[in-house]
Design a protein around this motif. Structure first.
Motif, PDB file in Angstrom:
ATOM      1  N   HIS A 204      -3.648  -6.533  -5.935  1.00  0.00           N
ATOM      2  CA  HIS A 204      -3.069  -7.171  -4.813  1.00  0.00           C
ATOM      3  C   HIS A 204      -3.316  -8.682  -4.581  1.00  0.00           C
ATOM      4  O   HIS A 204      -2.536  -9.249  -4.027  1.00  0.00           O
ATOM      5  CB  HIS A 204      -3.645  -6.478  -3.614  1.00  0.00           C
ATOM      6  CG  HIS A 204      -3.218  -5.212  -3.067  1.00  0.00           C
ATOM      7  ND1 HIS A 204      -1.536  -4.909  -2.696  1.00  0.00           N
ATOM      8  CD2 HIS A 204      -3.614  -3.846  -3.238  1.00  0.00           C
ATOM      9  CE1 HIS A 204      -1.761  -3.627  -2.698  1.00  0.00           C
ATOM     10  NE2 HIS A 204      -2.601  -2.777  -3.099  1.00  0.00           N
TER      11      HIS A 204
ATOM     12  N   GLY B 270       3.100   3.613  -4.686  1.00  0.00           N
ATOM     13  CA  GLY B 270       2.871   4.572  -5.728  1.00  0.00           C
ATOM     14  C   GLY B 270       2.237   4.131  -7.111  1.00  0.00           C
ATOM     15  O   GLY B 270       2.366   4.799  -8.125  1.00  0.00           O
ATOM     16  N   LYS B 271       1.743   2.849  -6.932  1.00  0.00           N
ATOM     17  CA  LYS B 271       1.072   2.217  -8.495  1.00  0.00           C
ATOM     18  C   LYS B 271      -0.046   3.172  -8.829  1.00  0.00           C
ATOM     19  O   LYS B 271       0.122   3.482 -10.112  1.00  0.00           O
ATOM     20  CB  LYS B 271       0.365   0.805  -7.789  1.00  0.00           C
ATOM     21  CG  LYS B 271       1.545  -0.028  -7.097  1.00  0.00           C
ATOM     22  CD  LYS B 271       0.952  -1.456  -6.809  1.00  0.00           C
ATOM     23  CE  LYS B 271      -0.242  -0.985  -5.844  1.00  0.00           C
ATOM     24  NZ  LYS B 271       0.163  -0.922  -4.328  1.00  0.00           N
ATOM     25  N   THR B 272      -0.963   3.360  -8.043  1.00  0.00           N
ATOM     26  CA  THR B 272      -2.045   4.284  -8.932  1.00  0.00           C
ATOM     27  C   THR B 272      -1.561   5.817  -9.413  1.00  0.00           C
ATOM     28  O   THR B 272      -1.841   6.157 -10.464  1.00  0.00           O
ATOM     29  CB  THR B 272      -3.172   4.549  -7.804  1.00  0.00           C
ATOM     30  OG1 THR B 272      -3.656   3.421  -7.216  1.00  0.00           O
ATOM     31  CG2 THR B 272      -4.245   5.566  -8.304  1.00  0.00           C
ATOM     32  N   THR B 273      -0.413   6.187  -8.542  1.00  0.00           N
ATOM     33  CA  THR B 273       0.084   7.514  -8.914  1.00  0.00           C
ATOM     34  C   THR B 273       0.706   7.196 -10.644  1.00  0.00           C
ATOM     35  O   THR B 273       0.762   8.035 -11.400  1.00  0.00           O
ATOM     36  CB  THR B 273       1.278   7.888  -8.000  1.00  0.00           C
ATOM     37  OG1 THR B 273       0.604   8.066  -6.831  1.00  0.00           O
ATOM     38  CG2 THR B 273       1.860   9.276  -8.327  1.00  0.00           C
TER      39      THR B 273
ATOM     40  N   ASN C  90       0.921  -1.290  -0.068  1.00  0.00           N
ATOM     41  CA  ASN C  90       0.000  -0.013  -0.087  1.00  0.00           C
ATOM     42  C   ASN C  90       0.883   1.331  -0.063  1.00  0.00           C
ATOM     43  O   ASN C  90       1.772   1.189   0.758  1.00  0.00           O
ATOM     44  CB  ASN C  90      -0.786  -0.036   1.190  1.00  0.00           C
ATOM     45  CG  ASN C  90      -1.972  -0.909   0.973  1.00  0.00           C
ATOM     46  OD1 ASN C  90      -2.155  -2.062   1.872  1.00  0.00           O
ATOM     47  ND2 ASN C  90      -3.102  -0.814   0.268  1.00  0.00           N
ATOM     48  N   GLY C  91       0.494   2.096  -0.575  1.00  0.00           N
ATOM     49  CA  GLY C  91       1.128   3.466  -0.833  1.00  0.00           C
ATOM     50  C   GLY C  91       2.516   3.468  -1.806  1.00  0.00           C
ATOM     51  O   GLY C  91       3.397   4.300  -1.617  1.00  0.00           O
TER      52      GLY C  91
ATOM     53  N   GLN D  40      -9.500   2.860  -9.179  1.00  0.00           N
ATOM     54  CA  GLN D  40      -9.317   1.927  -7.960  1.00  0.00           C
ATOM     55  C   GLN D  40     -10.678   1.972  -7.118  1.00  0.00           C
ATOM     56  O   GLN D  40     -11.456   1.027  -6.635  1.00  0.00           O
ATOM     57  CB  GLN D  40      -8.378   2.288  -6.966  1.00  0.00           C
ATOM     58  CG  GLN D  40      -7.880   1.445  -5.725  1.00  0.00           C
ATOM     59  CD  GLN D  40      -6.564   1.801  -5.386  1.00  0.00           C
ATOM     60  OE1 GLN D  40      -5.867   2.656  -5.848  1.00  0.00           O
ATOM     61  NE2 GLN D  40      -6.635   1.321  -3.909  1.00  0.00           N
TER      62      GLN D  40
HETATM   63  N1  LIG Z   1      -3.025  13.789  -4.965  1.00  0.00           N
HETATM   64  C1  LIG Z   1      -2.060  13.347  -4.009  1.00  0.00           C
HETATM   65  N2  LIG Z   1      -1.643  14.411  -3.402  1.00  0.00           N
HETATM   66  C2  LIG Z   1      -0.728  14.028  -2.245  1.00  0.00           C
HETATM   67  N3  LIG Z   1      -0.259  12.657  -2.028  1.00  0.00           N
HETATM   68  C3  LIG Z   1      -0.439  11.997  -3.023  1.00  0.00           C
HETATM   69  C4  LIG Z   1      -1.583  11.864  -4.088  1.00  0.00           C
HETATM   70  N4  LIG Z   1      -1.694  10.816  -4.660  1.00  0.00           N
HETATM   71  C5  LIG Z   1      -0.993  10.144  -3.937  1.00  0.00           C
HETATM   72  N5  LIG Z   1      -0.439  10.479  -2.918  1.00  0.00           N
HETATM   73  C6  LIG Z   1       0.483   9.829  -2.156  1.00  0.00           C
HETATM   74  O1  LIG Z   1       1.572   9.289  -2.912  1.00  0.00           O
HETATM   75  C7  LIG Z   1       1.887   7.824  -2.330  1.00  0.00           C
HETATM   76  C8  LIG Z   1       1.580   6.656  -3.275  1.00  0.00           C
HETATM   77  O2  LIG Z   1       0.080   6.606  -3.573  1.00  0.00           O
HETATM   78  P1  LIG Z   1      -0.616   5.749  -4.538  1.00  0.00           P
HETATM   79  O3  LIG Z   1      -1.917   5.805  -4.281  1.00  0.00           O
HETATM   80  O4  LIG Z   1       0.179   5.766  -5.841  1.00  0.00           O
HETATM   81  O5  LIG Z   1      -0.430   4.308  -3.913  1.00  0.00           O
HETATM   82  P2  LIG Z   1      -0.796   2.889  -4.506  1.00  0.00           P
HETATM   83  O6  LIG Z   1       0.378   2.119  -4.523  1.00  0.00           O
HETATM   84  O7  LIG Z   1      -1.857   2.954  -5.325  1.00  0.00           O
HETATM   85  O8  LIG Z   1      -1.369   2.318  -2.831  1.00  0.00           O
HETATM   86  P3  LIG Z   1      -2.783   1.360  -2.804  1.00  0.00           P
HETATM   87  O9  LIG Z   1      -2.402   0.009  -2.975  1.00  0.00           O
HETATM   88  O10 LIG Z   1      -3.181   1.808  -1.446  1.00  0.00           O
HETATM   89  O11 LIG Z   1      -3.837   1.843  -3.657  1.00  0.00           O
HETATM   90  C9  LIG Z   1       0.984   7.627  -1.056  1.00  0.00           C
HETATM   91  O12 LIG Z   1       1.861   8.100  -0.010  1.00  0.00           O
HETATM   92  C10 LIG Z   1      -0.134   8.715  -1.182  1.00  0.00           C
HETATM   93  O13 LIG Z   1      -0.379   9.150   0.025  1.00  0.00           O
END
Ligand SMILES: Nc1ncnc2c1ncn2[C@@H]1O[C@H](COP(=O)(O)OP(=O)(O)OP(=O)(O)O)[C@@H](O)[C@H]1O
Ligand SMILES: [Mg+2]
Lengths: 266, 479
Positions: free
Chosen positions: A218, A41-44, A38-39, A90
């Motif tokens: 996941h 950065g995948k969704t990013t 989690n977190g 998501q």
């Molecule tokens: N718009 C935003 N503004 C500030 N921080 C962000 C933003 N989007 C994501 N983050 C931060 O960037 C990091 C990566 O987030 P992301 O959503 O990409 O994780 P993820 O891998 O998709 O996690 P998950 O499995 O929970 O979906 C996290 O710490 C999140 O808090």
């Protein structure tokens, strides 16, 4: 050359480096999985690819229609309409008060707009538009059959059960006729039977439509079962990459996942 | 339900209900004491405060009774409440209460409470009624709505030929239809595209002034000015929309509100061009495709009654205006119904539902919203030029914020996106107050009450159900 080439992708939010100099490639007719705790950065990464975020650095090159598109320079809707990248979210984003079929018609908006002469021909009921609309309904029907929602076509999308909404979102993405399909945790919240159906659907899309699929997931049974290539992120950085068997046994990956579990336990 | 439990419930219920009602009455007393209890009257040069004990007491008593009724209904005591409420309504009807308003409260409130009680009673008894005899209200409503549209159109067409269609009725009908048309125009923006526009009256004003000014400067007649007025209004819609449509929700509402006021203030201050507060008079009246409605037309021009060889009657023009606005409104409606089946209309609705998802599907949100804004503005412009030709005189006073608010209320109360809901809401909000001029003072009060009732009972509007515009099943059913 690959369908999608990501190089030196970095995205910061204030002081937080959400994605840190990540590079990978995705191929046509293959499923590339993006995994990580989690977190990670995948969704990013997805949001950068689809134009919702503008990355700080990086080159995101996509080959479509024999042309190369630099995704980081395109607006979000251009990524979908010109570079032909489709995505799901998501947190499901369907149009809850429109019918299932209408959801799929909206996905074919640009094609139908051209056929309706940007509305003018459509207003007078031109034959060309009617032909295009029938084709659009046929395409929608095709995908409804694939995801098993044909008999729910005329109900409001918001009334579908969770699994149905997930499948509708995939069908809607496919109706845009993408060259790259990005799925953000499509198996989240599905029961084992639905999860197996999803595997079959993705394998079908890959085999028959020969498009590239980028998959965040996941659920390891989905990831290990159908991916051709896996990219592992942790704290924004790429820590491993390779075929499922390699990634499964990579000490760096095990440490990232175990480390997280220890942290949760403690 | 056994008698024992009823009695138990009754015993526990009465003190709490009385307590609730007592608290409500106490609050009402506190509020009403300065507002209702004391009245200042000017006697010669001095102001004298006279107490209004009876009014105060009655008002507080009504609050007490109403609260008690609500509590009793919740406690399942329907019959006593119905009887009591009817009694109150009858008293209000029979005896002249000290103010007309209290009379209205007694009659309307009593009847409303009685209705609610009756509905509650039916609900409670439903289990005892055999399933066959039960009424499928939702299905009936749906069927009725299918009939209502055509029936209303038919009624609207024959209305002028009915015996009771006098001047007053026709004037009210024209007014209602103008608002129906405005409602349908705004429905495209608010109901379909989901863009909260608080300055719609600006486009109405642009249409009216375009017509008046073009007619004055270039001597064009109504039929050439009408499309031009629509084009101008749409143009203004695009000019406003381009910078502000990136804004979301509340911000958009505030900017459109400001734009509406801006247009009005420009009209008010640009004296040389718009005549400022004096407005523009002598706006050309409509002609029946070139035939004027005049008793004595100028030399060489044939007037409507001469052409038909009938006697002159001033109501001919009223009839004509009525059919004109009816036609304009029906065109607006037909256009909306048609465009909802086209990709652009679907994209509007999709944008209202989820803009992010639309972007991910390759829909350009700015362009799509802009078309909604421009088309909505265009119909506002048409309505504006109709307004100008009907009045013969326009001034900025006709285009204040309250007009935007009324049009928006029609759309929201009718049920966002519902065409027939707009008609019903316009009838209730515009037609009824015109008919009951005596109650004009309470118009805004009733307006507010309607708003509160609708938001409580039908938060999505009177008729908010939406049928899909395209279906698979019918296609499949066909061979
Ligand atoms: N718009 C935003 N503004 C500030 N921080 C962000 C933003 N989007 C994501 N983050 C931060 O960037 C990091 C990566 O987030 P992301 O959503 O990409 O994780 P993820 O891998 O998709 O996690 P998950 O499995 O929970 O979906 C996290 O710490 C999140 O808090
Ligand atoms: Mg995520």
């Amino acid at each position: 050359m690959s369908l999608l080439t990501v190089e030196h992708l970095t995205m910061r939010f204030g002081g937080l480096v959400a994605v840190d100099d990540v590079g990978f490639a995705a191929e046509e007719g293959r499923i590339t999985a993006l995994i990580g705790p989690n977190g990670a950065g995948k969704t990013t990464v997805f949001n950068c690819l689809t134009g919702f975020y503008k990355p700080d650095t990086g080159r995101l090159a996509l080959r479509a229609d024999g042309r190369e598109h630099l995704l980081e320079r395109l607006d979000d809707f251009r990524v979908a309409s010109e570079a032909k990248v489709a995505r799901t979210f998501q947190n499901i984003r369907i149009f809850p008060q429109m019918s299932v079929l209408e959801n799929l018609m909206v996905a074919q908006h640009n094609r139908l707009m051209r056929a309706s002469g940007y509305t003018l021909l459509g207003l007078v009921g031109a034959g060309r538009f009617r032909v295009a609309e029938r084709a659009a309904v046929d395409r929608a029907t095709y995908w409804l059959d694939r995801v098993g929602l044909t008999d729910r076509a005329d109900v409001d999308a918001g009334t579908l059960p969770y699994g149905g909404q997930r499948r509708l979102e995939i069908a809607r993405a496919m109706c845009t006729e993408p060259v790259l399909l990005c799925l953000d945790e499509p198996a989240a919240g599905l029961n084992p039977r639905e999860s197996a159906e999803l595997n079959a659907l993705l394998t079908f899309i890959k085999a028959v439509h020969r498009i590239g699929i980028l998959l965040i997931e996941h659920d390891m049974s989905v990831v290990m079962g159908i991916s051709d290539h896996i990219v592992v992120l942790d704290h924004g950085a790429k820590i491993s990459e390779g075929p499922p068997d390699f990634v499964r046994n990579d000490p760096a990956v095990i440490r990232a996942y175990l480390g997280e579990e220890e942290a949760e336990d403690g | 339900m056994t008698a024992g439990t009823l009695a138990e419930r009754g015993a526990a219920f009465l003190p709490t209900a009385l307590k609730e009602a007592g608290i409500a009455a106490g609050i009402a007393l506190l509020l009403a004491l300065p507002l209702v209890g004391a009245r200042t009257v000017s006697e010669g040069s001095a102001f004298v405060v006279t107490p209004r004990i009876v009014e105060l007491a009655l008002g507080v008593a009504f609050v007490f009774a109403g609260r008690l009724a609500i509590a009793s209904l919740r406690g399942g005591h329907h019959l006593p409440v119905i009887v009591g409420a009817l009694a109150v309504a009858a008293l209000g009807w029979r005896f002249a209460l000290p103010s007309a308003f209290l009379g209205v409260v007694a009659i309307a409130g009593g009847l409303a409470v009685a209705c609610i009680g009756a509905i509650g009673l039916l609900r409670a008894r439903r289990d005892e009624i055999p399933a066959v005899a039960r009424i499928d209200t939702a299905g009936l409503l749906r069927q009725a709505l299918g009939w209502l549209g055509p029936a209303l159109i038919a009624l609207a067409i024959v209305l002028p030929f009915l015996p009771f269609a006098d001047r007053r009725l026709m004037d009210i009908a024209i007014l209602v239809l103008t608002y129906v048309m405005l409602g349908w125009g705004l429905n495209i923006v608010v109901g379909l595209a989901g863009l909260l526009d608080l300055g719609y009256v600006a486009f109405y004003a642009v249409g009216a002034y375009s017509y008046a000014l073009i007619a004055r400067e270039f001597g064009l007649d109504f039929w050439s000015c009408l499309p031009l007025a629509g084009v101008f209004a749409a143009f203004f819609g695009i000019i406003l929309g381009f910078p502000v449509l990136r804004l979301r929700g509340d911000y958009l509402a505030i900017v459109t509100l400001g734009f509406g006021e801006m247009i009005r203030i420009i009209l008010l201050n640009w004296y040389n061009f718009t005549g400022g507060p004096d407005g523009i008079s002598g706006v050309p009246r409509p002609t029946f495709f070139g035939l004027p409605f005049k008793r004595a037309p100028p030399e060489g021009v044939e007037s409507f009654h001469q052409f038909l060889g009938i006697d002159y009657a001033s109501i001919h023009r009223t009839y004509f205006l009525y059919f004109l606005v009816l036609a304009l409104a029906l065109i607006t409606n037909a256009f909306t119904l048609r465009i909802r089946r086209l990709p652009i209309g679907r994209a509007w609705e999709a944008l209202r539902e989820d803009e992010i998802a639309c972007r991910s599907l390759g829909i350009n949100p700015t362009n799509t919203k802009l078309t909604a804004f421009a088309i909505g503005a265009m119909f506002g412009g048409f309505a504006g030029s109709f307004f100008a030709t009907r009045q013969g005189f326009i001034s900025p006073e006709s285009f204040t914020f309250i007009e935007s608010a009324i049009i928006l209320a029609i759309v929201v109360l009718g049920g966002m996106g519902s065409q027939i809901g707009v008609v019903l809401a316009a009838l209730v909000l515009i037609g009824l107050p015109e008919f009951f001029r005596e109650l004009h003072e309470y118009r805004m009060l009733a307006f507010g009450a309607c708003m509160v009732l609708i938001t409580v009972w039908r938060p999505r509007g009177l008729l908010a159900s939406r049928d899909p515009m395209i279906r698979l099943s019918r296609r499949r059913a066909r061979p």
